[in-house]
Design an enzyme around this catalytic site. Structure first.
Site, PDB file in Angstrom:
ATOM      1  N   CYS A  66     -41.723  -9.131  15.635  1.00  9.11           N
ATOM      2  CA  CYS A  66     -43.184  -8.543  16.970  1.00  9.11           C
ATOM      3  C   CYS A  66     -42.429  -7.721  18.037  1.00  9.11           C
ATOM      4  O   CYS A  66     -40.749  -8.300  18.213  1.00  9.11           O
ATOM      5  CB  CYS A  66     -42.947 -10.174  18.078  1.00  9.11           C
ATOM      6  SG  CYS A  66     -43.189 -10.036  19.394  1.00  9.11           S
TER       7      CYS A  66
ATOM      8  N   CYS B 107     -40.957 -11.076  24.525  1.00 13.37           N
ATOM      9  CA  CYS B 107     -41.563 -11.796  23.792  1.00 13.37           C
ATOM     10  C   CYS B 107     -40.898 -13.264  23.950  1.00 13.37           C
ATOM     11  O   CYS B 107     -39.960 -13.317  23.979  1.00 13.37           O
ATOM     12  CB  CYS B 107     -41.977 -11.619  22.815  1.00 13.37           C
ATOM     13  SG  CYS B 107     -42.255 -13.050  21.362  1.00 13.37           S
TER      14      CYS B 107
ATOM     15  N   CYS C 282     -47.672 -12.086  15.529  1.00 14.54           N
ATOM     16  CA  CYS C 282     -46.388 -12.348  16.299  1.00 14.54           C
ATOM     17  C   CYS C 282     -47.408 -14.057  16.932  1.00 14.54           C
ATOM     18  O   CYS C 282     -48.268 -13.978  17.202  1.00 14.54           O
ATOM     19  CB  CYS C 282     -45.548 -12.125  17.431  1.00 14.54           C
ATOM     20  SG  CYS C 282     -44.591 -13.310  18.039  1.00 14.54           S
TER      21      CYS C 282
ATOM     22  N   LYS D  78     -13.670 -27.491 -13.906  1.00 12.93           N
ATOM     23  CA  LYS D  78     -14.485 -27.008 -14.234  1.00 12.93           C
ATOM     24  C   LYS D  78     -15.011 -25.821 -13.470  1.00 12.93           C
ATOM     25  O   LYS D  78     -15.669 -26.224 -12.517  1.00 12.93           O
ATOM     26  CB  LYS D  78     -16.340 -27.511 -14.732  1.00 12.93           C
ATOM     27  CG  LYS D  78     -16.567 -26.890 -15.941  1.00 12.93           C
ATOM     28  CD  LYS D  78     -18.137 -27.943 -16.037  1.00 12.93           C
ATOM     29  CE  LYS D  78     -19.679 -27.285 -17.053  1.00 12.93           C
ATOM     30  NZ  LYS D  78     -19.528 -26.476 -16.319  1.00 12.93           N
TER      31      LYS D  78
ATOM     32  N   ASP E  60       0.690  -0.990   0.140  1.00 16.57           N
ATOM     33  CA  ASP E  60      -0.113   0.396  -0.185  1.00 16.57           C
ATOM     34  C   ASP E  60       1.235   1.066  -0.057  1.00 16.57           C
ATOM     35  O   ASP E  60       0.622   2.287  -0.545  1.00 16.57           O
ATOM     36  CB  ASP E  60      -1.008   0.165   1.164  1.00 16.57           C
ATOM     37  CG  ASP E  60      -2.299  -0.787   1.278  1.00 16.57           C
ATOM     38  OD1 ASP E  60      -2.394  -1.310   0.115  1.00 16.57           O
ATOM     39  OD2 ASP E  60      -2.676  -1.602   1.884  1.00 16.57           O
TER      40      ASP E  60
ATOM     41  N   ASP F 206     -16.550 -22.978 -10.934  1.00 13.53           N
ATOM     42  CA  ASP F 206     -17.956 -22.700 -11.740  1.00 13.53           C
ATOM     43  C   ASP F 206     -18.364 -21.342 -11.432  1.00 13.53           C
ATOM     44  O   ASP F 206     -18.890 -21.261  -9.676  1.00 13.53           O
ATOM     45  CB  ASP F 206     -18.962 -23.985 -10.338  1.00 13.53           C
ATOM     46  CG  ASP F 206     -20.207 -23.732 -10.649  1.00 13.53           C
ATOM     47  OD1 ASP F 206     -20.555 -23.304 -11.343  1.00 13.53           O
ATOM     48  OD2 ASP F 206     -21.023 -24.123  -8.905  1.00 13.53           O
TER      49      ASP F 206
ATOM     50  N   TYR G  76      -8.871 -20.339 -19.234  1.00 11.17           N
ATOM     51  CA  TYR G  76      -8.733 -21.584 -19.768  1.00 11.17           C
ATOM     52  C   TYR G  76      -8.475 -21.893 -21.269  1.00 11.17           C
ATOM     53  O   TYR G  76      -8.632 -22.915 -21.871  1.00 11.17           O
ATOM     54  CB  TYR G  76      -9.608 -22.096 -18.911  1.00 11.17           C
ATOM     55  CG  TYR G  76     -10.738 -21.945 -18.621  1.00 11.17           C
ATOM     56  CD1 TYR G  76     -11.822 -21.972 -20.129  1.00 11.17           C
ATOM     57  CD2 TYR G  76     -12.163 -21.087 -18.018  1.00 11.17           C
ATOM     58  CE1 TYR G  76     -13.100 -21.382 -19.942  1.00 11.17           C
ATOM     59  CE2 TYR G  76     -12.527 -20.798 -17.791  1.00 11.17           C
ATOM     60  CZ  TYR G  76     -12.990 -21.711 -18.826  1.00 11.17           C
ATOM     61  OH  TYR G  76     -14.903 -20.553 -18.928  1.00 11.17           O
TER      62      TYR G  76
ATOM     63  N   LYS H 232     -19.666 -33.754 -15.266  1.00 10.45           N
ATOM     64  CA  LYS H 232     -20.156 -32.812 -14.087  1.00 10.45           C
ATOM     65  C   LYS H 232     -20.447 -33.891 -12.943  1.00 10.45           C
ATOM     66  O   LYS H 232     -20.015 -35.105 -13.070  1.00 10.45           O
ATOM     67  CB  LYS H 232     -21.755 -32.891 -14.727  1.00 10.45           C
ATOM     68  CG  LYS H 232     -21.515 -32.098 -16.099  1.00 10.45           C
ATOM     69  CD  LYS H 232     -21.776 -30.610 -15.106  1.00 10.45           C
ATOM     70  CE  LYS H 232     -23.371 -30.365 -14.788  1.00 10.45           C
ATOM     71  NZ  LYS H 232     -23.234 -28.438 -15.173  1.00 10.45           N
TER      72      LYS H 232
ATOM     73  N   CYS I 178     -46.503 -14.852  20.637  1.00  6.40           N
ATOM     74  CA  CYS I 178     -47.083 -13.736  21.412  1.00  6.40           C
ATOM     75  C   CYS I 178     -47.938 -12.679  21.168  1.00  6.40           C
ATOM     76  O   CYS I 178     -48.808 -12.516  21.890  1.00  6.40           O
ATOM     77  CB  CYS I 178     -46.474 -12.694  22.444  1.00  6.40           C
ATOM     78  SG  CYS I 178     -45.761 -11.611  21.245  1.00  6.40           S
TER      79      CYS I 178
ATOM     80  N   GLU J 296      -9.012 -29.734 -16.854  1.00 11.18           N
ATOM     81  CA  GLU J 296      -8.818 -28.988 -15.931  1.00 11.18           C
ATOM     82  C   GLU J 296     -10.345 -29.169 -15.559  1.00 11.18           C
ATOM     83  O   GLU J 296     -10.529 -29.786 -15.521  1.00 11.18           O
ATOM     84  CB  GLU J 296      -8.249 -27.966 -16.774  1.00 11.18           C
ATOM     85  CG  GLU J 296      -9.343 -27.166 -17.525  1.00 11.18           C
ATOM     86  CD  GLU J 296      -8.622 -26.622 -19.087  1.00 11.18           C
ATOM     87  OE1 GLU J 296      -8.895 -25.491 -18.533  1.00 11.18           O
ATOM     88  OE2 GLU J 296      -8.002 -27.245 -19.490  1.00 11.18           O
TER      89      GLU J 296
HETATM   90  S1  IVH Z   1     -14.012 -24.327 -21.605  1.00 12.98           S
HETATM   91  C1  IVH Z   1     -15.374 -23.933 -26.695  1.00 12.98           C
HETATM   92  N1  IVH Z   1     -13.107 -25.040 -19.826  1.00 12.98           N
HETATM   93  O1  IVH Z   1     -18.547 -24.088 -18.345  1.00 12.98           O
HETATM   94  C2  IVH Z   1     -14.835 -24.454 -25.078  1.00 12.98           C
HETATM   95  N2  IVH Z   1     -14.993 -23.732 -19.711  1.00 12.98           N
HETATM   96  O2  IVH Z   1     -20.210 -25.594 -19.571  1.00 12.98           O
HETATM   97  C3  IVH Z   1     -15.123 -22.785 -24.770  1.00 12.98           C
HETATM   98  N3  IVH Z   1     -15.587 -23.790 -17.446  1.00 12.98           N
HETATM   99  O3  IVH Z   1     -18.898 -22.179 -21.094  1.00 12.98           O
HETATM  100  C4  IVH Z   1     -14.775 -23.878 -23.031  1.00 12.98           C
HETATM  101  N4  IVH Z   1     -14.477 -24.069 -16.605  1.00 12.98           N
HETATM  102  O4  IVH Z   1     -17.961 -21.113 -19.102  1.00 12.98           O
HETATM  103  C5  IVH Z   1     -14.430 -24.648 -20.626  1.00 12.98           C
HETATM  104  N5  IVH Z   1     -11.466 -25.059 -17.588  1.00 12.98           N
HETATM  105  C6  IVH Z   1     -13.228 -25.235 -18.539  1.00 12.98           C
HETATM  106  C7  IVH Z   1     -14.197 -24.278 -17.929  1.00 12.98           C
HETATM  107  C8  IVH Z   1     -14.834 -24.306 -18.645  1.00 12.98           C
HETATM  108  C9  IVH Z   1     -15.531 -23.361 -16.265  1.00 12.98           C
HETATM  109  C10 IVH Z   1     -17.196 -23.333 -18.425  1.00 12.98           C
HETATM  110  C11 IVH Z   1     -17.520 -22.189 -19.629  1.00 12.98           C
HETATM  111  C12 IVH Z   1     -18.103 -23.170 -20.077  1.00 12.98           C
HETATM  112  C13 IVH Z   1     -19.149 -24.072 -19.876  1.00 12.98           C
HETATM  113  C14 IVH Z   1     -19.993 -25.118 -20.921  1.00 12.98           C
END
Ligand code: IVH
Length: 695
Positions: free
Chosen positions: A453, A458, A435, A135, A57, A137, A246, A341, A438, A133
């Site tokens: 309330c 109460c 309530c 996925k 900082d 969320d 990614y 998934k 009471c 890799e």
């Molecule tokens: S590749 C054309 N890699 O999951 C392919 N997607 O259900 C581009 N997502 O639309 C996507 N982690 O928003 C890719 N390691 C990952 C991801 C990833 C999350 C999401 C992304 C995609 C959705 C598909």
């Protein structure tokens, strides 16, 4: 990105700037910017800072001051230029350079084997190399860099066009404002990724909402997506979002023969990492053949809860970029990638009835009774629906099919009602006017969402205040569980908070389930609670809007709880995380003579109202850092962490060279693997941990 030499030089330069405090000139300004970028990288991308926040900082402020005085010297990618000024009017619609496709989903081994078979058939190969890799969320985004500068950040939108949210994207510290693409012969590049709110920040954010009396969000994905749409970038800045990148969807070169230098997806992710992006290179695995893929994904699912952020599966990609092109895409998704998934943390159920609970502040909370359903490892049969507005917003009716989610540690939430499945027999939910305990008329100020309330006597409120006072995160009187406490209250053994310390134990003797031993245990637990640190007492008092985090901030500011009676509203507002509502609530609490009387009574009964914290935090573990991973069998994780802190130790959030001890429980995952690579970290189990604790 930074080799050993660079790191040494940058560290040396950092020290020079910190110590000498030399003036900035137009000649050395890029050096201080590079130093700040380096430390941002260590902090936000490597997760391994080399200087303290304070030191960072002070350098940042130096640059900021100079740029204020010399606006001509400001560059677009200066570290100070993340923080925009003013509000965003609207987010312009922007076309993606390449449409953002979604991925095909798979749920089991058979799906993966089938997908691999098709890819092999189409390519004519016997075996394919895949990269795997997480996925992530979160909320997907697309970034465009031109001539090394970030020029655009866009939401997914309908896949063809999204909203330009660049000012908000610039607030995310793990997204570089500039990067050395040109050195790699890249002129324009479109990169895809995911913006996340990690679990710790999500919990803090939700705690904050709840302290404000607002409903928490169902999952970090909604928190990230919602944050990206804020009209005020300064708010986005406070949300501490982070990004993983990614996929490269489009690239133009400054050189004719480019981008043939990069042949695989994994090399592309490495290139991104090398020029300063947080791509999942460390999380990624490259394997040959689908059987190896299956092993990796199954293994990763076990580590899911250990990760600092939420993932909902894995993405498997054909590693060779030429092969990716050859496989091409269907109208919906690429053939070269598939999502695997993990077990869903969502489930559907039916809303059967609504009950109303009166809390310790008089707030009346509707609780939905639902058909019991298994989700995220537990059976859920009732679920808070927060307040009247929430019922309206989510369009909930009795008899509705509902989608619920239990994400990580978050209490289950209703995501939505499945209105398409309505039969016409659903009934409106009528909020009570009185309530339910009471029967006092309920009251709701115009600007608030919660009906209350207002009868301070109460019974429901009184008992809830006591339950909160003794609860685990407050005074932590475990032997006085909720069921017993309600029984004692009904019998008049406990009437208010101070009376917890005045129990007539002889009256318990005749009660079922109360032998000599359990009475002695109860007595001991109650005695012990008198010594709880001040922040627990402050939290235990149940002051409206004062949650655990605020209580900790407050406790650090005073010698005794009585000191708050002298704080002005302005003084309270100066405290970290204390806004107008919180300040007013604390102010009112300590101006109320009944509350002061209660505190005096507690003090007379031997409860510690003074701050003993500084004496306690110097302990046997002072200067030592700890991290827990996996499931502990003897202690709860929160308990173990607290014992470290009570003895002067510190809890770190991730594995880095700063960590002294990694304590492993059952099913320890990625943290353990990471720690094994750092020789200075001592890896111990729970039993060893207990041995190093004093007494
Ligand atoms: S590749 C054309 N890699 O999951 C392919 N997607 O259900 C581009 N997502 O639309 C996507 N982690 O928003 C890719 N390691 C990952 C991801 C990833 C999350 C999401 C992304 C995609 C959705 C598909």
């Amino acid at each position: 990105m930074y080799n050993k030499e660079d790191i040494k030089t940058l560290q040396q330069e950092t020290q020079d700037w910190l110590i000498k405090k030399q003036p900035i000139t137009t000649n050395n300004i890029e050096q201080i910017r590079d130093i700040l970028r380096f430390h941002e990288h260590r902090y936000y991308i490597e997760n391994d800072p080399l200087i303290s926040d304070y030191e960072y900082d002070s350098l940042y402020k130096l640059l900021e001051k100079f740029e204020k005085e010399h606006p001509d010297a400001i560059t677009k990618d200066s570290p100070t230029q993340r923080v925009g000024s003013g509000l965003i009017k609207d987010f312009p619609k922007t076309q993606h350079l390449v449409p953002m496709l979604s991925l095909e989903n798979s749920y089991d081994e058979a799906d993966l084997i089938d997908w691999d078979r098709k890819a092999k058939e189409l390519s004519g190969l016997n075996e394919i190399e895949y990269s795997i890799e997480p996925k992530f969320d979160g909320a997907s985004i697309s970034l465009v860099y031109e001539n090394d500068l970030l020029i655009r950040g866009v939401t997914r939108g309908d896949g063809e066009t999204g909203d330009d949210i660049t000012p908000n994207i610039r607030q995310i510290k793990s997204i570089p404002l500039s990067a050395a693409f040109e050195k790699n012969h890249i002129k324009q590049i479109e990169i895809r990724g995911e913006i996340l709110m990690n679990k710790t920040n999500f919990k803090k954010y939700n705690d904050g909402l709840m302290e404000e009396g607002l409903p928490p969000l169902a999952n970090p994905r909604n928190a990230a997506a919602g944050s990206l749409r804020m009209k005020d970038p300064a708010i986005v800045n406070k949300r501490n979002l982070e990004g993983f990148l990614y996929h490269v969807s489009f690239i133009t070169s400054t050189k004719k023969d480019h981008p043939e230098e990069i042949h695989t997806h994994s090399d592309m992710l490495k290139l991104l990492w090398d020029i300063g992006f947080r791509s999942p290179t460390k999380e990624m695995k490259v394997v040959k053949g689908i059987n190896e893929v299956i092993k990796v994904v199954m293994d990763f699912e076990k580590q899911r809860d250990d990760l600092p952020y939420e993932i909902d599966g894995m993405v498997i990609k054909v590693n060779n970029l030429e092969l990716q092109e050859k496989l091409g895409m269907t109208s919906h998704h690429p053939r070269w990638a598939i999502a695997f998934k993990f077990k869903a943390r969502q489930a559907t159920s039916k809303l059967l009835a609504v009950e109303y609970q009166v809390g310790r502040t008089g707030a009346v909370t509707p609780v939905a009774k639902i058909q019991p359903v298994h989700v995220g490892g537990v059976t859920v049969s009732s679920i808070s629906i927060h307040n009247q507005d929430y019922i309206k917003e989510k369009d909930l009716k009795l008899g509705d099919q509902i989608l619920i989610e239990r994400s990580g540690d978050v209490i289950p939430q209703i995501v939505k009602s499945l209105t398409d499945l309505r039969t016409g027999d659903e009934k409106n939910i009528h909020f009570p006017e009185d309530c339910p305990v009471c029967h006092h008329t309920l009251f709701k100020p115009e600007e608030e969402a919660v009906w209350r309330c207002t009868n301070i006597g109460c019974k429901a409120q009184v008992v809830e205040r006591i339950i909160h006072f003794v609860s685990k995160d407050a005074m932590d009187i475990r032997s006085l569980g909720e069921a017993n406490l309600r029984k004692f209250f009904e019998m008049g053994i406990i009437a208010d908070i101070p009376s917890v310390y005045e129990i007539d134990y002889s009256k318990l003797k005749n009660l079922e389930g109360f032998g000599e031993k359990s009475i002695a245990n109860l007595q001991q637990a109650i005695e012990k609670s008198k010594e709880q640190p001040l922040h627990r007492l402050i939290y235990a008092l149940g002051i409206r809007y004062v949650g655990e985090t605020t209580a900790k901030t407050l406790a650090q500011k005073v010698k005794s709880v009585y000191d708050f009676a002298d704080f002005t509203n302005e003084q309270l507002l100066e405290l970290e995380d204390v806004g107008v509502k919180v300040a007013a609530s604390i102010y009112d609490f300590f101006r109320n003579q009944d509350n002061i009387e209660m505190l005096k009574k507690l003090e007379k009964l031997g409860v510690q109202l003074h701050n003993t914290a500084p004496a306690i935090v110097e302990g046997k573990l002072s200067g030592q850092t700890f991290l827990f991973t996996g499931t502990l069998s003897l202690l709860k994780r929160s308990e173990a962490e607290e014992r470290v802190e009570r003895n002067g130790g510190k809890i770190l959030s991730g594995v880095s060279s700063k960590l002294n001890y990694l304590v492993t429980g059952e099913d320890a995952g990625s943290k353990l693997e990471k720690a094994k690579k750092i020789p200075s970290i001592k890896i111990i189990d729970e039993a060893d941990f207990l041995k190093i604790l004093p007494g």
